[in-house]
Design an enzyme around this catalytic site. Sequence first.
Site, PDB file in Angstrom:
ATOM      1  N   LYS A  71       0.872  -1.206  -0.103  1.00 28.46           N
ATOM      2  CA  LYS A  71      -0.191  -0.045  -0.077  1.00 28.46           C
ATOM      3  C   LYS A  71       0.775   1.104  -0.069  1.00 28.46           C
ATOM      4  O   LYS A  71       0.543   2.413  -0.675  1.00 28.46           O
ATOM      5  CB  LYS A  71      -0.751   0.058   1.276  1.00 28.46           C
ATOM      6  CG  LYS A  71      -1.215   1.351   1.777  1.00 28.46           C
ATOM      7  CD  LYS A  71      -2.208   1.285   3.014  1.00 28.46           C
ATOM      8  CE  LYS A  71      -1.359   1.597   4.399  1.00 28.46           C
ATOM      9  NZ  LYS A  71      -1.010   3.033   4.664  1.00 28.46           N
ATOM     10  N   ASN A  72       1.854   1.103   0.887  1.00 30.74           N
ATOM     11  CA  ASN A  72       2.764   2.659   1.013  1.00 30.74           C
ATOM     12  C   ASN A  72       3.643   2.709  -0.109  1.00 30.74           C
ATOM     13  O   ASN A  72       4.376   3.806  -0.399  1.00 30.74           O
ATOM     14  CB  ASN A  72       3.691   2.355   2.426  1.00 30.74           C
ATOM     15  CG  ASN A  72       2.581   2.459   3.491  1.00 30.74           C
ATOM     16  OD1 ASN A  72       1.464   2.758   3.424  1.00 30.74           O
ATOM     17  ND2 ASN A  72       2.979   2.313   4.591  1.00 30.74           N
ATOM     18  N   ARG A  92      -3.961  10.761   5.242  1.00 29.49           N
ATOM     19  CA  ARG A  92      -2.889  11.842   5.275  1.00 29.49           C
ATOM     20  C   ARG A  92      -2.063  11.615   3.902  1.00 29.49           C
ATOM     21  O   ARG A  92      -1.475  12.647   3.437  1.00 29.49           O
ATOM     22  CB  ARG A  92      -2.060  11.876   6.434  1.00 29.49           C
ATOM     23  CG  ARG A  92      -1.651  10.344   6.827  1.00 29.49           C
ATOM     24  CD  ARG A  92      -0.929  10.694   8.369  1.00 29.49           C
ATOM     25  NE  ARG A  92       0.420  11.052   7.821  1.00 29.49           N
ATOM     26  CZ  ARG A  92       0.949  12.438   7.936  1.00 29.49           C
ATOM     27  NH1 ARG A  92       0.186  13.240   8.441  1.00 29.49           N
ATOM     28  NH2 ARG A  92       2.174  12.508   7.709  1.00 29.49           N
ATOM     29  N   CYS A 149      -2.800  11.880  13.662  1.00 37.04           N
ATOM     30  CA  CYS A 149      -3.505  10.841  13.760  1.00 37.04           C
ATOM     31  C   CYS A 149      -3.176  10.198  14.992  1.00 37.04           C
ATOM     32  O   CYS A 149      -2.749  10.734  15.773  1.00 37.04           O
ATOM     33  CB  CYS A 149      -3.110   9.965  12.424  1.00 37.04           C
ATOM     34  SG  CYS A 149      -1.629   9.391  12.696  1.00 37.04           S
ATOM     35  N   ARG A 154       2.505  13.846  13.254  1.00 34.89           N
ATOM     36  CA  ARG A 154       2.545  13.559  11.914  1.00 34.89           C
ATOM     37  C   ARG A 154       2.888  14.917  11.072  1.00 34.89           C
ATOM     38  O   ARG A 154       2.110  15.359  10.214  1.00 34.89           O
ATOM     39  CB  ARG A 154       1.595  12.927  11.296  1.00 34.89           C
ATOM     40  CG  ARG A 154       1.075  11.593  11.830  1.00 34.89           C
ATOM     41  CD  ARG A 154       2.172  10.535  11.918  1.00 34.89           C
ATOM     42  NE  ARG A 154       2.291  10.151  10.614  1.00 34.89           N
ATOM     43  CZ  ARG A 154       1.649   9.082  10.155  1.00 34.89           C
ATOM     44  NH1 ARG A 154       0.600   8.671  10.754  1.00 34.89           N
ATOM     45  NH2 ARG A 154       2.230   8.576   9.048  1.00 34.89           N
ATOM     46  N   ASP A 171       6.136   0.030  11.768  1.00 31.71           N
ATOM     47  CA  ASP A 171       4.969  -0.566  11.328  1.00 31.71           C
ATOM     48  C   ASP A 171       4.638  -1.859  11.861  1.00 31.71           C
ATOM     49  O   ASP A 171       3.590  -2.590  11.667  1.00 31.71           O
ATOM     50  CB  ASP A 171       4.793  -0.264   9.805  1.00 31.71           C
ATOM     51  CG  ASP A 171       4.537   1.102   9.297  1.00 31.71           C
ATOM     52  OD1 ASP A 171       4.589   1.392   8.302  1.00 31.71           O
ATOM     53  OD2 ASP A 171       4.221   1.887  10.269  1.00 31.71           O
ATOM     54  N   ILE A 213      10.084   6.176  16.503  1.00 26.87           N
ATOM     55  CA  ILE A 213       9.784   7.197  15.338  1.00 26.87           C
ATOM     56  C   ILE A 213       8.257   7.817  15.551  1.00 26.87           C
ATOM     57  O   ILE A 213       8.281   9.286  15.161  1.00 26.87           O
ATOM     58  CB  ILE A 213       9.368   6.100  13.994  1.00 26.87           C
ATOM     59  CG1 ILE A 213      10.383   5.073  13.776  1.00 26.87           C
ATOM     60  CG2 ILE A 213       9.142   7.003  12.885  1.00 26.87           C
ATOM     61  CD1 ILE A 213      11.695   5.678  13.074  1.00 26.87           C
ATOM     62  N   ARG A 221      -8.065  -0.228   5.938  1.00 23.15           N
ATOM     63  CA  ARG A 221      -7.491   0.685   5.166  1.00 23.15           C
ATOM     64  C   ARG A 221      -6.000   0.131   4.638  1.00 23.15           C
ATOM     65  O   ARG A 221      -5.499   0.665   3.418  1.00 23.15           O
ATOM     66  CB  ARG A 221      -7.049   1.643   5.969  1.00 23.15           C
ATOM     67  CG  ARG A 221      -8.023   2.685   6.492  1.00 23.15           C
ATOM     68  CD  ARG A 221      -7.736   3.939   7.106  1.00 23.15           C
ATOM     69  NE  ARG A 221      -6.599   4.706   6.406  1.00 23.15           N
ATOM     70  CZ  ARG A 221      -5.837   5.678   6.836  1.00 23.15           C
ATOM     71  NH1 ARG A 221      -5.941   6.093   8.163  1.00 23.15           N
ATOM     72  NH2 ARG A 221      -4.842   6.285   5.999  1.00 23.15           N
TER      73      ARG A 221
HETATM   74  C1  EPZ Z   1       5.177   6.510   6.202  1.00 17.75           C
HETATM   75  O1  EPZ Z   1       4.481   7.537   6.843  1.00 17.75           O
HETATM   76  C2  EPZ Z   1       4.154   5.253   6.079  1.00 17.75           C
HETATM   77  N1  EPZ Z   1       3.018   5.802   5.785  1.00 17.75           N
HETATM   78  C3  EPZ Z   1       3.910   4.915   7.584  1.00 17.75           C
HETATM   79  O2  EPZ Z   1       3.084   3.893   7.406  1.00 17.75           O
HETATM   80  C4  EPZ Z   1       5.394   4.471   8.083  1.00 17.75           C
HETATM   81  O3  EPZ Z   1       5.006   4.210   9.693  1.00 17.75           O
HETATM   82  C5  EPZ Z   1       6.272   5.657   8.177  1.00 17.75           C
HETATM   83  O4  EPZ Z   1       6.475   6.192   6.691  1.00 17.75           O
HETATM   84  C6  EPZ Z   1       7.689   5.250   8.658  1.00 17.75           C
HETATM   85  O5  EPZ Z   1       8.116   4.037   8.094  1.00 17.75           O
HETATM   86  C7  EPZ Z   1       2.812   5.707   4.234  1.00 17.75           C
HETATM   87  O6  EPZ Z   1       3.994   5.419   3.489  1.00 17.75           O
HETATM   88  C8  EPZ Z   1       1.521   6.230   3.614  1.00 17.75           C
HETATM   89  P1  EPZ Z   1       7.860   9.545   7.746  1.00 17.75           P
HETATM   90  P2  EPZ Z   1       5.262   9.005   6.781  1.00 17.75           P
HETATM   91  O7  EPZ Z   1       7.639  10.827   7.165  1.00 17.75           O
HETATM   92  O8  EPZ Z   1       5.862   9.103   5.372  1.00 17.75           O
HETATM   93  C9  EPZ Z   1       8.572  12.822  11.225  1.00 17.75           C
HETATM   94  C10 EPZ Z   1       1.358   2.450   7.996  1.00 17.75           C
HETATM   95  O9  EPZ Z   1       1.056   1.945   8.951  1.00 17.75           O
HETATM   96  N2  EPZ Z   1       8.273  13.733  10.051  1.00 17.75           N
HETATM   97  O10 EPZ Z   1       8.850   8.491   7.559  1.00 17.75           O
HETATM   98  O11 EPZ Z   1       4.278   9.960   7.263  1.00 17.75           O
HETATM   99  C11 EPZ Z   1       7.453  12.087  11.666  1.00 17.75           C
HETATM  100  O12 EPZ Z   1       6.641  12.647  12.634  1.00 17.75           O
HETATM  101  C12 EPZ Z   1       1.789   3.863   8.101  1.00 17.75           C
HETATM  102  O13 EPZ Z   1       1.371   1.924   6.787  1.00 17.75           O
HETATM  103  C13 EPZ Z   1       8.777  15.214  10.601  1.00 17.75           C
HETATM  104  O14 EPZ Z   1       9.232  15.398  11.654  1.00 17.75           O
HETATM  105  O15 EPZ Z   1       6.433   8.870   7.964  1.00 17.75           O
HETATM  106  C14 EPZ Z   1       7.909  10.671  12.281  1.00 17.75           C
HETATM  107  O16 EPZ Z   1       8.516  10.777  13.298  1.00 17.75           O
HETATM  108  C15 EPZ Z   1       1.675   4.445   9.673  1.00 17.75           C
HETATM  109  N3  EPZ Z   1       8.435  16.061   9.632  1.00 17.75           N
HETATM  110  C16 EPZ Z   1       9.393  10.609  11.194  1.00 17.75           C
HETATM  111  O17 EPZ Z   1       9.460  11.755  10.722  1.00 17.75           O
HETATM  112  C17 EPZ Z   1       7.816  15.746   8.273  1.00 17.75           C
HETATM  113  O18 EPZ Z   1       7.659  16.550   7.516  1.00 17.75           O
HETATM  114  C18 EPZ Z   1       9.177   9.397  10.243  1.00 17.75           C
HETATM  115  O19 EPZ Z   1       7.918   9.607   9.502  1.00 17.75           O
HETATM  116  C19 EPZ Z   1       7.594  14.270   8.093  1.00 17.75           C
HETATM  117  C20 EPZ Z   1       7.936  13.231   9.129  1.00 17.75           C
END
Ligand code: EPZ
Length: 422
Positions: free
Chosen positions: A22-23, A94, A118, A123, A309, A331, A401
């Site tokens: 999905k991701n 999102r 969320c 996020r 995840d 994370i 989802r």
């Molecule tokens: C992706 O989310 C995945 N979602 C998440 O999977 C997954 O948990 C996550 O990557 C980490 O691997 C999708 O791909 C749709 P990040 P994403 O940006 O991209 C911080 C699931 O269960 N951050 O890698 O939103 C953030 O808060 C979902 O399938 C900032 O600070 O995650 C987090 O602490 C849940 N500023 C860390 O980085 C930003 O602008 C990693 O988040 C963006 C992120």
Amino acid sequence: MDKFVIEGGNPLNGEVEISGAKNAVLPMMAASLLTEGKSIIRNVPNVQDVMTMKEMLETLGADVSFLREKKQLIIDTTGTIGYEAPYEIVKKMRAGYYVLGPLLAKQHRARVSLPGGCAIGARPVDLHLKGMKELGAEIDIKNGYIEASCDKLKGDYIYLMGKNGTSVGATINVMMASTLADGKTVIEGAALEPEVENVVQFLNKMGAKIKGIGTQHLEIEGVKELHPAEIEVIPDRIEAGTFAVAGIITNGDITIKNVNLLHIETILNKLKEVGGKISIGDNEISVRGNGGIISTDLTVAPYPGFPTDMQAQFMALMTVADGISVITETIFENRFMHVLELNRMGADIVIDGSSAVVKGVKNLYGCPVMASDLRASAALVLAGLSAVGKTDVHRVYHIDRGYEKIEEKLERLGGKIWREKE
Ligand code: EPZ
């Protein structure tokens, strides 16, 4: 709303086929906005988030057909494409923010609803916006929307590491925007997740010039235009890990087909450490319980570390392990929503800051529990499969989802699980 009813205590046996990731699909769908014409995405999972992103693209004016039987998405972006991603859609998912980069690059304009937080945390999207600004976009935040515009994006050196390490979403969003920018972009501190790599493959098939795949240093040579392409989505490593835990927690013996071994190496090593018997084939694995589960500590990390995840699913396994495990989430700030529900099933978990101390118990007991987010819900299903008695998992729309018919796949493995109206 639906619920799952689970009769626990049945070892799983047989074969299960893993669906596409999905991701990886969601950003690929957004990437189709970088060009005009028909792109084809193969091995697409039939999950709610794909339908929500389909709705998003249709709102923007694209024509999207999802051939479920063939697991294929055909996205036709010929003609006028809008530039607004409405709150009604982004609030449901999102990942709707993935249209920001492509719309800016192609339409030089985007109005994207700010994704809220969320269940698992705030996020933020500051890294996404930092990258877009460094590519030359004007960014305003007005009435809950990101208002972005630019003449033509200009390549730049962009450092994208955040306070919690690399960002999958920001890496992909900024990378998509940079494909049509003037000149070269370097993304330093890029995420290494396999889904990022799969999106790079798709963009390069569309005519993008991206180097550094699989490293934290991506170099993107901007091009004048891209063309439609076809891509095969990688298997979902988190679904594979979830079913591997299901095989062990029910002391069963299952074969998980259509996996990418490299992508699940860290997960498999951890599951072996806790007593899982795992044998590997070309693109399949066999997973057997061996009667007992050994406790161990876990700290999640960005790829190739143990994925956040899979944290909830692993915790479900540790609740019935022999001994004490400390599970640390690095994370997301609130990814322990499953703890209280697992404790209602008889688990013994104490949260201490970003760690959860899990004292293994002999078994869990079925009871009504509430799903809260995608992976926490999967953990509750795993706990229900292992528990003595009946478990009702409410609000399974969270699971729908990101997992394709998980109850049907588990049922085919001998799990006593079925869907009912709440
Ligand atoms: C992706 O989310 C995945 N979602 C998440 O999977 C997954 O948990 C996550 O990557 C980490 O691997 C999708 O791909 C749709 P990040 P994403 O940006 O991209 C911080 C699931 O269960 N951050 O890698 O939103 C953030 O808060 C979902 O399938 C900032 O600070 O995650 C987090 O602490 C849940 N500023 C860390 O980085 C930003 O602008 C990693 O988040 C963006 C992120």
